[in-house]
Structures are given as structure tokens and as C-alpha cells.
Design a protein around this motif. Structure first.
Motif, PDB file in Angstrom:
ATOM      1  N   ALA A 133       0.707  -1.290  -0.024  1.00  0.00           N
ATOM      2  CA  ALA A 133       0.080   0.137  -0.065  1.00  0.00           C
ATOM      3  C   ALA A 133       0.919   1.342   0.191  1.00  0.00           C
ATOM      4  O   ALA A 133       0.430   2.110  -0.700  1.00  0.00           O
ATOM      5  CB  ALA A 133      -0.869  -0.182   1.440  1.00  0.00           C
TER       6      ALA A 133
ATOM      7  N   ALA B  43       0.633   3.987  -2.979  1.00  0.00           N
ATOM      8  CA  ALA B  43       0.370   5.321  -2.685  1.00  0.00           C
ATOM      9  C   ALA B  43       1.381   6.426  -3.005  1.00  0.00           C
ATOM     10  O   ALA B  43       1.273   7.434  -3.334  1.00  0.00           O
ATOM     11  CB  ALA B  43       0.249   5.488  -1.079  1.00  0.00           C
TER      12      ALA B  43
ATOM     13  N   ALA C 167      -5.622   4.900  -9.635  1.00  0.00           N
ATOM     14  CA  ALA C 167      -6.035   4.412  -8.346  1.00  0.00           C
ATOM     15  C   ALA C 167      -6.897   3.239  -8.514  1.00  0.00           C
ATOM     16  O   ALA C 167      -6.963   2.163  -7.692  1.00  0.00           O
ATOM     17  CB  ALA C 167      -6.667   5.659  -7.721  1.00  0.00           C
ATOM     18  N   ALA C 168      -7.771   3.447  -9.778  1.00  0.00           N
ATOM     19  CA  ALA C 168      -8.986   2.224  -9.802  1.00  0.00           C
ATOM     20  C   ALA C 168      -8.237   0.938 -10.017  1.00  0.00           C
ATOM     21  O   ALA C 168      -8.705  -0.102  -9.893  1.00  0.00           O
ATOM     22  CB  ALA C 168      -9.812   2.556 -10.955  1.00  0.00           C
TER      23      ALA C 168
ATOM     24  N   MET D 266      -5.032   0.148  -9.197  1.00  0.00           N
ATOM     25  CA  MET D 266      -4.351  -0.311  -8.008  1.00  0.00           C
ATOM     26  C   MET D 266      -5.211  -0.722  -6.775  1.00  0.00           C
ATOM     27  O   MET D 266      -4.836  -1.589  -6.122  1.00  0.00           O
ATOM     28  CB  MET D 266      -3.507   0.845  -7.572  1.00  0.00           C
ATOM     29  N   GLN D 267      -6.466  -0.198  -6.650  1.00  0.00           N
ATOM     30  CA  GLN D 267      -7.040  -0.490  -5.340  1.00  0.00           C
ATOM     31  C   GLN D 267      -7.437  -1.897  -5.301  1.00  0.00           C
ATOM     32  O   GLN D 267      -7.423  -2.652  -4.216  1.00  0.00           O
ATOM     33  CB  GLN D 267      -8.441   0.401  -5.264  1.00  0.00           C
ATOM     34  N   PRO D 268      -8.097  -2.552  -6.272  1.00  0.00           N
ATOM     35  CA  PRO D 268      -8.272  -4.058  -6.406  1.00  0.00           C
ATOM     36  C   PRO D 268      -7.017  -4.791  -5.852  1.00  0.00           C
ATOM     37  O   PRO D 268      -7.144  -5.748  -5.158  1.00  0.00           O
ATOM     38  CB  PRO D 268      -8.508  -4.317  -7.742  1.00  0.00           C
TER      39      PRO D 268
ATOM     40  N   ALA E 114      -4.604  -3.839  -3.844  1.00  0.00           N
ATOM     41  CA  ALA E 114      -4.657  -3.450  -2.305  1.00  0.00           C
ATOM     42  C   ALA E 114      -5.509  -4.254  -1.491  1.00  0.00           C
ATOM     43  O   ALA E 114      -5.367  -5.069  -0.706  1.00  0.00           O
ATOM     44  CB  ALA E 114      -4.812  -1.863  -2.050  1.00  0.00           C
ATOM     45  N   HIS E 115      -6.772  -4.412  -2.156  1.00  0.00           N
ATOM     46  CA  HIS E 115      -7.672  -5.562  -1.539  1.00  0.00           C
ATOM     47  C   HIS E 115      -7.281  -7.063  -1.496  1.00  0.00           C
ATOM     48  O   HIS E 115      -7.867  -7.501  -0.288  1.00  0.00           O
ATOM     49  CB  HIS E 115      -9.105  -5.310  -2.172  1.00  0.00           C
TER      50      HIS E 115
ATOM     51  N   HIS F 187      -3.955  -6.464   4.050  1.00  0.00           N
ATOM     52  CA  HIS F 187      -5.240  -5.734   4.193  1.00  0.00           C
ATOM     53  C   HIS F 187      -6.210  -6.489   4.956  1.00  0.00           C
ATOM     54  O   HIS F 187      -7.014  -5.827   5.752  1.00  0.00           O
ATOM     55  CB  HIS F 187      -5.696  -5.550   2.477  1.00  0.00           C
TER      56      HIS F 187
END
Length: 258
Positions: free
Chosen positions: A212, A216, A235-236, A238-240, A242-243, A248
Motif C-alpha cells: 500500500a 500510494a 487508483a482504480a 491499484m485499489q483491487p 490492495a484489497h 489488508h
């Protein structure tokens, strides 16, 4: 003469110490440049590293160029005029390119004078903490030179155009208090607390999940030049990821029990 860059690791934090105090921790030598590149590559490869603290050995953070070599036309300053452009590209300009590619947050612990390319080196870091003994100068013009390592790109982004112009066109030195007022550093601390405070900040960063942090930082870098749409798109994407990171899940489980 020891290693040009002393690297030490404790838990998730690395310290990098420029170890050329006999030449004011100058960073124009091939050995220093190569050592920084090697340290960046190693940190990027090591998923356990989450933050870096960069400082200088002795009383000076970095005097930038080796003025004696400059005067004697040695090292990167010894090539003929036609080759000097290439010498900068294959020499000191490798440092901003390397540090731009460092995936983890890096803190400059400015323990003394940061002059010329030494100031620019501090500007290449994500966060700057200064000793109350620190001073800063974009001093190239005082030697009849220009910032050859990206200083004119980094400095206005840190303190704004007019103050960057003042520092660049005068070559004047400013003290730590002025650097704080101008936003060049995020804080000024007593000299004997500098490394402890930098390590404490690095620890607060490093307690967070490594992937993360790396993502970031990449988004922050993109936001300097990219459009809002490009940042949102990254961001769209990368976020999956990170999940899906196990850390996490650990953090969410901890949040549920707190």
C-alpha cells in the motif's frame, strides 16, 4: 576510505549515510552515484523495506559537487567541453532518475549544510527534516554554473516559483528556520535529536503495509504531472490489488476486534 554509502537495515527501515566527509559528502563521484543506484535497486527488490532515511556522515549533509575536482578538471569535470553534456547525463543525473524510481518513501535527515547538488539531493526525497544546524543553498550561479541535476525542476515544486527563483538567481544560503518557513523542510529539530526523530517518522510510515505504501507513493508521483483522470485511473487499477493483499485482510480483522 570506506563504502561511499553506508546502508543499514533495522526491521522495515533502511538508513543510507553518504560517507565521504573528507570531500563534504560530495555526490559527483562515480562510486557514490553507483552506490545510490545499487541501494535503490536493492530496496525496490526487498519487499520488507518500507522506508529509507538518508543523511550525511559528519557535519555536512552534502556539499554537492566536488569543487576541488571541478577546479582541477578531474572526474566528471575533466572531460572536454563537447563531452561534458554527456558526462552529466551519464554521471550525476543518474541520481535523480534513480531516486525517482525508489518505490518506498525516503526521508532526508539534513544534518548540516545542503549546498548545490546537495540541496537538490534533499529535494529528491519525499520528506525533509532539518537539524537546527542545517543550511541550504542553490549555489550554482555563485560558481558560474547552473543546476545540472534537476534542481530547477525540484525546487519550485517545494517552495514555489518566486522563492525558488530567489535562491537560484542569488545563490544565497538560508538557515533551517527560513527553510521551515518556506516549506523546504517539514520540521526543524535539535541537532542531537535529528536521526531519532527521522527514525521515529520512518517507523510511523513503516508500520503500514508495504505494498500500500509503494502504490500510494506512485500515485503521489503521478499527481505531480498527471491529470486528475490519469490519477483516478491508476487508483482504480491499484485499489483491487490492495484489497487482495493479505496485509489488508489482517488490518481489517484487527479493526473488527479493536
Amino acid at each position: 576510505m570506506g563504502a561511499p554509502l553506508v546502508v543499514a537495515t533495522i526491521d522495515h527501515i533502511q538508513s543510507w549515510t553518504i560517507n565521504r566527509p573528507e570531500v563534504g559528502n560530495a555526490i559527483t563521484g562515480a562510486d557514490v552515484i553507483e552506490a545510490i543506484e545499487t541501494a535503490v535497486d536493492a530496496a525496490n527488490e526487498d519487499a520488507d523495506i518500507r522506508a529509507v532515511v538518508l543523511t550525511g556522515e559528519g557535519r555536512i549533509f552534502s556539499a554537492g559537487g566536488n569543487v576541488k575536482e571541478m577546479a582541477d578538471r578531474q572526474g566528471m569535470f575533466g572531460v572536454d567541453e563537447r563531452a561534458k553534456r554527456r558526462a552529466y547525463v551519464t554521471g550525476i543525473q543518474r541520481i535523480p532518475r534513480a531516486l525517482k524510481g525508489l518505490e518506498v518513501p525516503i526521508i532526508a535527515a539534513v544534518n548540516g549544510a545542503a549546498i548545490g547538488a546537495g540541496l537538490d539531493l534533499a529535494l529528491m526525497c519525499d520528506i525533509r527534516i532539518a537539524s537546527d544546524r542545517a543550511s541550504f543553498a542553490e549555489s550554482f550561479v555563485s560558481l558560474g554554473l547552473i543546476p545540472g541535476d534537476g534542481g530547477t525542476w525540484f525546487l519550485p515544486r517545494a517552495i514555489g516559483w518566486e522563492r525558488a527563483a530567489e535562491m537560484t538567481f542569488t545563490g544565497d544560503r538560508i538557515d533551517a528556520a527560513t527553510a521551515l518557513e518556506w516549506g523546504l523542510v517539514s520540521r526543524v529539530v535539535p541537532h542531537d535529536r535529528l536521526l531519532a526523530d527521522a527514525d521515529e517518522l520512518a517507523g510511523r510510515i513503516a508500520k503500514n503495509p508495504g505494498e500500500a505504501l509503494r502504490m500510494a507513493k506512485r500515485l503521489l508521483q503521478e499527481s505531480q504531472a498527471g491529470s486528475l483522470d490519469s490519477v483516478l485511473g491508476m487508483a482504480a487499477a491499484m485499489q483491487p490489488l490492495a484489497h487482495l493483499d493479505p496485509e489488508h485482510e489482517v488490518r481489517i480483522a484487527k479493526w473488527r476486534t479493536d
